[in-house]
Design an enzyme around this catalytic site. Sequence first.
Site, PDB file in Angstrom:
ATOM      1  N   CYS A 187       0.875  -1.174   0.000  1.00 38.47           N
ATOM      2  CA  CYS A 187       0.000   0.000   0.000  1.00 38.47           C
ATOM      3  C   CYS A 187       0.914   1.227   0.000  1.00 38.47           C
ATOM      4  O   CYS A 187       2.127   1.086   0.030  1.00 38.47           O
ATOM      5  CB  CYS A 187      -1.009  -0.004   1.145  1.00 38.47           C
ATOM      6  SG  CYS A 187      -0.329   0.130   2.795  1.00 38.47           S
ATOM      7  N   CYS A 243      -2.105   1.271  -4.176  1.00 37.22           N
ATOM      8  CA  CYS A 243      -0.832   1.918  -4.510  1.00 37.22           C
ATOM      9  C   CYS A 243      -0.783   2.332  -5.962  1.00 37.22           C
ATOM     10  O   CYS A 243       0.242   2.797  -6.447  1.00 37.22           O
ATOM     11  CB  CYS A 243       0.364   1.056  -4.121  1.00 37.22           C
ATOM     12  SG  CYS A 243       0.591  -0.430  -5.099  1.00 37.22           S
ATOM     13  N   CYS A 277       3.507  -0.017  -8.202  1.00 32.13           N
ATOM     14  CA  CYS A 277       4.033  -1.365  -8.022  1.00 32.13           C
ATOM     15  C   CYS A 277       4.546  -1.909  -9.359  1.00 32.13           C
ATOM     16  O   CYS A 277       3.800  -1.966 -10.332  1.00 32.13           O
ATOM     17  CB  CYS A 277       2.933  -2.272  -7.475  1.00 32.13           C
ATOM     18  SG  CYS A 277       3.551  -3.864  -6.952  1.00 32.13           S
TER      19      CYS A 277
END
Length: 136
Positions: A14, A88, A92
């Site tokens: 996150c 997120c 990522c």
Amino acid sequence: MKPPSSRPSVLFVCVHNAGRSQMAAAFLTHLGDGRVEVRSAGSAPADAVNPAVVEAMAEVGIDVSAETPKVLTVEAVQASEVVITMGCGDACPVFPGKRYLDWKLDDPAAQGLEAIRPIRDQIEARIRGLLGELTA
């Protein structure tokens, strides 16, 4: 590639690594009882785990007070078979051969204990389901 006898590995991501991903990692570590390798990280880690998250987890007998937010690295993603993101966005990195899940969960940042409890409980339910898949 890891040998088939090795433990499955999961990375929770996150933004701040101070709430959702910490709770998820703690539940999987606790409920997995050593059967799963667990990591968590954030794309922009906070200085500390959210104190209300620490309190909410303590209510269910899991101590996350010693945990610290960690920065998301390419190595952490590469070392994990399952990558679970929790808000997120595109931060990522994506690698072929990994299983990616995006769990839509409210952000506990700046929330009180009353608002965090249902998030915690949703995460626990999802972890129990995930654990069933990973260790079946």
